[in-house]
Design a protein around this motif. Structure first.
Motif: not given
Length: 232
Positions: A38-54, A24-34
């Protein structure tokens, strides 16, 4: 008179729960900071699939190695932001290296990577500012409006718009400086994969205050030019 014990911060409490294996702690962390990760990874990688994976990899590391986060060094949000930024830049550098045409050379590609990484880091910090400061920077700086136009759009005085902009830029500069300090190598810290915070440095030492005490060669994205310094 006895002093009451300090109440642990949210991220300290969460780290302890992760160490105990509470899903439940992982779920709480994911809901709060994912969204931030994801936004930071997407801005750098400019690739939705790559951002999802990272994003999946970042949270998998937190789940497997919660001890890698040191609350004494800052917030969990800041640590995750620095880790995401570093991993995304490494991935972008590898991808651009594979795609690079021979005639372009490494200089142009590296300059492009630095520009993308810096822009993403700035946007990440702006997104973390309080809403009044964030919207003032967005309207004034990004939209290119005057203070008078910003004041009219936001329903505040022109003086208030100037004060918000100044405070926002001061906080932005401070956060970027802190972010860079967190990404400098430290002899006693790992990022969870056996490496220091910045794999580009191969010489020099880093003092406890984050400043380099020696000089080494650097090919990282931190613009330092060599001067800066589980559970199974």
């Amino acid at each position: 008179m006895a002093t009451p014990d300090r109440i642990p911060r949210w991220d300290e409490q969460l780290q302890r729960r992760l160490a105990r294996g509470e899903e439940t702690a992982l779920g709480e962390l994911y809901d709060r900071l994912s969204p931030m990760v994801h936004g930071l990874a997407g801005r750098i990688l400019t690739d939705q699939a790559a951002a999802d994976q990272l994003t999946r990899e970042i949270f998998a590391q937190v789940w497997e190695h919660p001890e890698d986060f040191d609350p004494a060094q800052g917030s969990l949000r800041s640590w995750l932001g620095a880790l995401t930024h570093r991993r995304a830049v490494e991935r972008l550098r590898a991808r651009r290296g594979a795609e690079r045409a021979p005639e372009r050379g490494t200089g142009a590609a590296e300059e492009e990577i630095r520009a993308v990484a810096t822009a993403a880091r700035v946007q990440y910090v702006v997104d973390s500012l309080p809403q009044p400061l964030r919207e003032t920077i967005a309207v004034t700086y990004y939209d290119g409006r005057t203070y008078q136009e910003t004041a009219r759009l936001l329903g505040i005085s022109e003086q208030a718009a100037k004060q918000r902009m100044r405070l926002g830029l001061e906080l932005l500069a401070t956060e970027l400086a802190d972010e860079r300090a967190r990404q400098e190598p430290h002899p006693s810290r790992r990022d969870g994969d056996g490496h220091g915070d910045c794999d580009g440095h191969d010489d020099g030492n880093t003092a406890d205050d984050g400043h380099r005490t020696g000089r080494g060669d650097c090919d990282c994205d931190c613009d330092c030019d060599g001067n800066e310094g589980g559970r199974t």
